[in-house]
Design a protein around this motif. Structure first.
Motif, short mmCIF file in Angstrom:
data_model
loop_
_atom_site.label_atom_id
_atom_site.label_comp_id
_atom_site.label_asym_id
_atom_site.label_seq_id
_atom_site.Cartn_x
_atom_site.Cartn_y
_atom_site.Cartn_z
N ALA A 43 23.61 70.13 54.96
CA ALA A 43 24.48 69.44 54.00
C ALA A 43 24.89 70.41 52.89
N ILE A 44 26.12 70.23 52.41
CA ILE A 44 26.58 70.97 51.23
C ILE A 44 26.51 70.01 50.06
N ASP A 45 25.78 70.40 49.02
CA ASP A 45 25.60 69.57 47.84
C ASP A 45 26.50 70.10 46.72
N ASP A 46 26.86 69.21 45.80
CA ASP A 46 27.66 69.56 44.62
C ASP A 46 29.05 70.09 44.96
N PHE A 47 29.63 69.64 46.06
CA PHE A 47 30.99 70.08 46.37
C PHE A 47 31.93 69.60 45.28
N GLY A 48 32.82 70.48 44.88
CA GLY A 48 33.79 70.17 43.83
C GLY A 48 33.47 70.84 42.52
N THR A 49 32.30 71.48 42.42
CA THR A 49 31.94 72.16 41.18
C THR A 49 32.41 73.61 41.18
N GLY A 50 32.77 74.12 42.34
CA GLY A 50 33.23 75.50 42.47
C GLY A 50 34.70 75.56 42.80
N TYR A 51 35.09 76.60 43.53
CA TYR A 51 36.49 76.84 43.81
C TYR A 51 36.82 76.79 45.29
N SER A 52 35.98 76.19 46.10
CA SER A 52 36.24 76.18 47.53
C SER A 52 37.21 75.07 47.90
N LEU A 54 38.50 72.40 51.24
CA LEU A 54 37.99 71.76 52.45
C LEU A 54 38.30 72.60 53.68
N SER A 55 39.45 73.23 53.71
CA SER A 55 39.79 74.05 54.88
C SER A 55 38.85 75.23 55.03
N TYR A 56 38.40 75.81 53.93
CA TYR A 56 37.46 76.92 53.97
C TYR A 56 36.09 76.43 54.46
N LEU A 57 35.70 75.26 54.03
CA LEU A 57 34.39 74.72 54.38
C LEU A 57 34.28 74.34 55.85
N LYS A 58 35.40 74.13 56.51
CA LYS A 58 35.37 73.78 57.93
C LYS A 58 34.74 74.88 58.77
N ARG A 59 34.70 76.09 58.27
CA ARG A 59 34.08 77.21 58.99
C ARG A 59 32.57 77.07 59.11
N PHE A 60 31.96 76.35 58.20
CA PHE A 60 30.50 76.28 58.13
C PHE A 60 29.97 75.13 58.99
N PRO A 61 28.83 75.34 59.64
CA PRO A 61 28.27 74.34 60.57
C PRO A 61 27.46 73.26 59.85
N VAL A 62 28.12 72.50 58.98
CA VAL A 62 27.41 71.46 58.24
C VAL A 62 27.80 70.09 58.77
N SER A 63 26.90 69.13 58.59
CA SER A 63 27.16 67.79 59.07
C SER A 63 27.39 66.80 57.93
N LYS A 64 27.14 67.23 56.69
CA LYS A 64 27.29 66.32 55.56
C LYS A 64 27.84 67.08 54.36
N LEU A 65 28.74 66.43 53.64
CA LEU A 65 29.32 67.01 52.43
C LEU A 65 29.04 66.03 51.29
N LYS A 66 28.29 66.48 50.29
CA LYS A 66 27.97 65.65 49.14
C LYS A 66 28.87 66.07 47.98
#
Length: 76
Positions: A43-52, A54-66
């Motif tokens: 899971a990626i926690d605290d999404f939205g606090t940085g500069y990433s 969603l299209s960039y995050l699709k590269r990572f093998p995560v199953s949950k976005l917090k």
């Protein structure tokens, strides 16, 4: 640690923050892929606090976005 405790990998969820994920993305991607291949949930926690994005995050093998609360809070 999984071997020591006998915990099945699918019962463990590892959270990483968005900032950690982006600090060294190439290394992080490789490590996360290994953990996912072992059966851990990621899971990626605290999404939205940085500069990433969603299209960039699709590269990572995560199953949950917090999503961070400040990212979705409506301004008045």
């Amino acid at each position: 640690m999984l071997l020591d405790t006998g915990l099945a990998p699918q019962h463990l969820e590892l959270e990483v923050t968005e900032s950690l994920l982006l600090s060294s993305a190439d290394v992080t991607f490789a490590v996360l892929q290994e953990l996912k291949d072992m059966g851990l949930s990621l899971a990626i926690d605290d999404f939205g606090t940085g500069y990433s994005s969603l299209s960039y995050l699709k590269r990572f093998p995560v199953s949950k976005l917090k999503v961070d609360r400040s990212f979705v809070r409506m301004s008045r």
